[in-house]
Design a protein around this motif. Sequence first.
Motif, PDB file in Angstrom:
ATOM      1  N   ASN A 107       0.551  -1.227   0.151  1.00 21.34           N
ATOM      2  CA  ASN A 107       0.163   0.153   0.133  1.00 21.34           C
ATOM      3  C   ASN A 107       1.024   0.733  -0.161  1.00 21.34           C
ATOM      4  O   ASN A 107       1.950   1.191   0.646  1.00 21.34           O
ATOM      5  CB  ASN A 107      -1.220   0.680   0.672  1.00 21.34           C
ATOM      6  N   PRO A 108       0.122   2.705   0.392  1.00 19.33           N
ATOM      7  CA  PRO A 108       0.821   3.796  -0.464  1.00 19.33           C
ATOM      8  C   PRO A 108       1.892   3.898   1.360  1.00 19.33           C
ATOM      9  O   PRO A 108       3.213   4.265   0.613  1.00 19.33           O
ATOM     10  CB  PRO A 108       0.589   4.556  -0.261  1.00 19.33           C
ATOM     11  N   ASP A 109       1.068   3.125   1.998  1.00 21.41           N
ATOM     12  CA  ASP A 109       2.213   4.000   3.242  1.00 21.41           C
ATOM     13  C   ASP A 109       3.630   2.998   3.591  1.00 21.41           C
ATOM     14  O   ASP A 109       4.541   2.643   3.861  1.00 21.41           O
ATOM     15  CB  ASP A 109       1.325   3.618   4.466  1.00 21.41           C
ATOM     16  N   ASN A 110       3.498   1.378   2.965  1.00 20.71           N
ATOM     17  CA  ASN A 110       4.492   1.037   3.324  1.00 20.71           C
ATOM     18  C   ASN A 110       5.604   0.348   1.611  1.00 20.71           C
ATOM     19  O   ASN A 110       5.937  -0.814   1.651  1.00 20.71           O
ATOM     20  CB  ASN A 110       3.718  -0.849   3.754  1.00 20.71           C
ATOM     21  N   TYR A 111       5.211   0.962   1.217  1.00 24.72           N
ATOM     22  CA  TYR A 111       5.590   0.681  -0.555  1.00 24.72           C
ATOM     23  C   TYR A 111       6.952   1.080  -0.347  1.00 24.72           C
ATOM     24  O   TYR A 111       7.947   0.318  -0.949  1.00 24.72           O
ATOM     25  CB  TYR A 111       4.643   2.624  -1.621  1.00 24.72           C
ATOM     26  N   ASP A 112       7.618   2.061  -0.068  1.00 27.27           N
ATOM     27  CA  ASP A 112       9.174   1.922   0.068  1.00 27.27           C
ATOM     28  C   ASP A 112       9.735   0.754  -0.012  1.00 27.27           C
ATOM     29  O   ASP A 112      10.680   0.451   0.123  1.00 27.27           O
ATOM     30  CB  ASP A 112       9.857   3.769   0.713  1.00 27.27           C
ATOM     31  N   GLN A 113       9.709   0.653   1.611  1.00 30.77           N
ATOM     32  CA  GLN A 113      10.094  -0.797   2.345  1.00 30.77           C
ATOM     33  C   GLN A 113      10.056  -1.676   1.651  1.00 30.77           C
ATOM     34  O   GLN A 113      10.721  -2.847   0.899  1.00 30.77           O
ATOM     35  CB  GLN A 113       9.486  -0.695   3.943  1.00 30.77           C
ATOM     36  N   PHE A 114       8.644  -1.654   1.114  1.00 30.22           N
ATOM     37  CA  PHE A 114       8.032  -2.697  -0.506  1.00 30.22           C
ATOM     38  C   PHE A 114       9.321  -2.739  -1.156  1.00 30.22           C
ATOM     39  O   PHE A 114      10.193  -4.207  -1.925  1.00 30.22           O
ATOM     40  CB  PHE A 114       6.770  -2.833  -0.545  1.00 30.22           C
ATOM     41  N   TYR A 115       9.276  -2.283  -1.745  1.00 28.65           N
ATOM     42  CA  TYR A 115      10.393  -1.568  -2.970  1.00 28.65           C
ATOM     43  C   TYR A 115      11.183  -2.341  -2.407  1.00 28.65           C
ATOM     44  O   TYR A 115      12.197  -2.990  -3.710  1.00 28.65           O
ATOM     45  CB  TYR A 115       9.955  -0.143  -2.980  1.00 28.65           C
ATOM     46  N   ASP A 116      12.469  -2.103  -2.086  1.00 28.17           N
ATOM     47  CA  ASP A 116      13.752  -2.231  -1.529  1.00 28.17           C
ATOM     48  C   ASP A 116      13.785  -3.736  -1.223  1.00 28.17           C
ATOM     49  O   ASP A 116      14.978  -4.119  -1.718  1.00 28.17           O
ATOM     50  CB  ASP A 116      14.181  -1.831  -0.107  1.00 28.17           C
ATOM     51  N   GLN A 117      12.547  -4.574  -0.931  1.00 31.56           N
ATOM     52  CA  GLN A 117      13.052  -5.440  -0.252  1.00 31.56           C
ATOM     53  C   GLN A 117      12.805  -6.741  -1.683  1.00 31.56           C
ATOM     54  O   GLN A 117      13.950  -7.853  -2.456  1.00 31.56           O
ATOM     55  CB  GLN A 117      11.900  -6.788   0.773  1.00 31.56           C
ATOM     56  N   ILE A 118      12.214  -6.018  -3.316  1.00 29.90           N
ATOM     57  CA  ILE A 118      11.477  -6.914  -3.628  1.00 29.90           C
ATOM     58  C   ILE A 118      12.894  -6.035  -5.237  1.00 29.90           C
ATOM     59  O   ILE A 118      13.167  -7.027  -6.420  1.00 29.90           O
ATOM     60  CB  ILE A 118      10.619  -6.370  -4.605  1.00 29.90           C
ATOM     61  N   ILE A 119      13.111  -5.124  -4.947  1.00 31.98           N
ATOM     62  CA  ILE A 119      14.364  -4.011  -6.115  1.00 31.98           C
ATOM     63  C   ILE A 119      15.862  -5.192  -5.622  1.00 31.98           C
ATOM     64  O   ILE A 119      15.785  -5.250  -6.905  1.00 31.98           O
ATOM     65  CB  ILE A 119      14.569  -2.526  -5.797  1.00 31.98           C
ATOM     66  N   ALA A 120      15.843  -5.489  -4.618  1.00 34.45           N
ATOM     67  CA  ALA A 120      17.216  -5.652  -4.769  1.00 34.45           C
ATOM     68  C   ALA A 120      17.596  -7.264  -5.250  1.00 34.45           C
ATOM     69  O   ALA A 120      18.594  -7.827  -4.882  1.00 34.45           O
ATOM     70  CB  ALA A 120      17.002  -6.670  -3.154  1.00 34.45           C
ATOM     71  N   TYR A 121      16.401  -7.633  -5.820  1.00 36.83           N
ATOM     72  CA  TYR A 121      16.232  -9.156  -5.950  1.00 36.83           C
ATOM     73  C   TYR A 121      17.662  -9.405  -7.902  1.00 36.83           C
ATOM     74  O   TYR A 121      18.249  -9.941  -8.242  1.00 36.83           O
ATOM     75  CB  TYR A 121      15.395 -10.216  -6.291  1.00 36.83           C
ATOM     76  N   GLY A 122      17.375  -7.902  -8.427  1.00 37.11           N
ATOM     77  CA  GLY A 122      17.763  -7.940  -9.474  1.00 37.11           C
ATOM     78  C   GLY A 122      19.790  -7.848  -9.125  1.00 37.11           C
ATOM     79  O   GLY A 122      20.179  -8.246 -10.064  1.00 37.11           O
ATOM     80  N   GLU A 123      20.439  -7.515  -7.646  1.00 35.47           N
ATOM     81  CA  GLU A 123      21.539  -7.558  -7.282  1.00 35.47           C
ATOM     82  C   GLU A 123      21.840  -8.880  -7.294  1.00 35.47           C
ATOM     83  O   GLU A 123      23.129  -9.212  -7.181  1.00 35.47           O
ATOM     84  CB  GLU A 123      21.967  -6.210  -6.637  1.00 35.47           C
ATOM     85  N   LEU A 124      21.467  -8.988  -6.437  1.00 34.44           N
ATOM     86  CA  LEU A 124      21.542 -10.832  -5.654  1.00 34.44           C
ATOM     87  C   LEU A 124      21.626 -11.673  -6.403  1.00 34.44           C
ATOM     88  O   LEU A 124      22.393 -12.544  -7.745  1.00 34.44           O
ATOM     89  CB  LEU A 124      20.532 -10.897  -4.961  1.00 34.44           C
ATOM     90  N   THR A 125      20.880 -11.710  -7.868  1.00 34.09           N
ATOM     91  CA  THR A 125      20.764 -12.539  -9.209  1.00 34.09           C
ATOM     92  C   THR A 125      22.026 -12.225  -9.770  1.00 34.09           C
ATOM     93  O   THR A 125      23.031 -12.977 -10.188  1.00 34.09           O
ATOM     94  CB  THR A 125      19.394 -12.169 -10.209  1.00 34.09           C
ATOM     95  N   ALA A 126      22.190 -10.636 -10.832  1.00 35.23           N
ATOM     96  CA  ALA A 126      22.988 -10.452 -11.479  1.00 35.23           C
ATOM     97  C   ALA A 126      24.953 -11.448 -10.386  1.00 35.23           C
ATOM     98  O   ALA A 126      25.607 -11.857 -11.438  1.00 35.23           O
ATOM     99  CB  ALA A 126      23.242  -9.134 -11.198  1.00 35.23           C
ATOM    100  N   THR A 127      25.229 -10.356  -9.231  1.00 38.60           N
ATOM    101  CA  THR A 127      26.333 -11.299  -9.059  1.00 38.60           C
ATOM    102  C   THR A 127      26.806 -12.705  -8.678  1.00 38.60           C
ATOM    103  O   THR A 127      27.434 -13.670  -8.919  1.00 38.60           O
ATOM    104  CB  THR A 127      26.626 -10.854  -7.275  1.00 38.60           C
TER     105      THR A 127
END
Length: 422
Positions: A107-127
């Motif tokens: 939801n708009p209130d937890n969006y930023d926190q949620f974003y970080d948990q998800i977005i990190a998969y890009g770097e985790l997979t690449a490395t």
Amino acid sequence: MLKTFVFKFGGASVKDAPSIINLSKILYNRLRNHTIIVISAMGKTTNALESILEKKLAEEDFSWNITKLKNYHLEICADLFEPQHSIFHQVENLFLQLSRDLQQPINPDNYDQFYDQIIAYGELTATRIVQEYLCTQNIFCIWQDARELIHTNADFRFAKVDWEETKRNIKKQLIPILSKYPVVTQGFIGREKQGKTTTLGREGSDFTAAILGACLKSQSVTIWKDVAGVLNADPKRFPNTVKFDELDYQEAAELTYYGASVIHPKTIKPLANQSIPLYVKSFLAPDASGTLIHHVNQSNSIPCIVVKDDQILVSFKVTDFTFIQEAHIHEVYSELERLKLKVNMLQISAISISIVIDKQLFKLEKLVQAMKSKFEIRYNESLQLITVKNHHPKIMAELMERREILMEQVTRSTFQLVSKPL
Ligand code: ASP
Ligand code: MG
């Protein structure tokens, strides 16, 4: 103290199998002991993950997007590894975890926190992919979770580094490994006190390289890019660009502040503080000189043009027939600080305050909501902010031609304008 080197490879340098092979060749010829290799997400993965988040928020189906992103990574692996290599399971597993995390409510209130948990998969997979591939090429290196090193506060999406804690982690965790093997780690991501993943701001992998360089008191930090070095304008937008052979820390920091995307704005300071040289080099021409950023006495007079897209011009007009006072400015700035919005340009007139900010999901709505009882608010979206350092009349005339300009500002060294894109 170990003599360490930091290399950072961005998304474009690992966007497909040939690029990763190229990366391994660059390392093969240059890898000295005690090198840490910082990798970002492959190609446009971070953008793809952002679209998945937008779909999730809009309650649309995003399963196809996940499949597409997973296949993109698996196809790269198919070109790099033997079919029985464990990397295929590792990638499958990471995407399984990603799908699981995406089932949590957003939801708009937890969006930023949620974003970080998800977005990190890009770097985790690449490395994972890069580290495993380097090992197959006899460049034996260790995979390190950057979140165990880079500790931050809980300002999700714009996390601030806890330098003391990070230094301690690096000393305890990284140096013992680095003294034996090169290390591959993720850019951009960190961890807050409760253990949740944080990110350092878009394009933040450069900053990770600088944090590691500074904490390790490295010999140098090298950022490998798809351009020849730091140029005086984006070659995709302007003809006849000039490459700087060297640039002073201060000058480079200023260009990044105005939005020069070649280096993340926070990268320079930690390195300048310790006089650690920063090289910006092309992974397409690794033997070319690139740009060296260090202490330079002579100031640069070459004009530099920086363009920032997706800008919003917001004007706050007083409604009670008074004039703008310090208290008004304070009110606007306090709200901007609360929303973690940075002002890219500011202009104050007798009756209004005008600011230019980056577009960020929900932020404009929140700003208007908080301020609308005090000011009459107007805004224009999808604008360009153009900054010229060391301007001269010809450049200004060329830039202003045919443009619909909404705001401009000139000082002796800097010219800025906000306009609709051409
Ligand atoms: N992958 C992240 C981004 O695209 C961080 C980076 O590339 O530096 O913003
Ligand atoms: Mg990137």
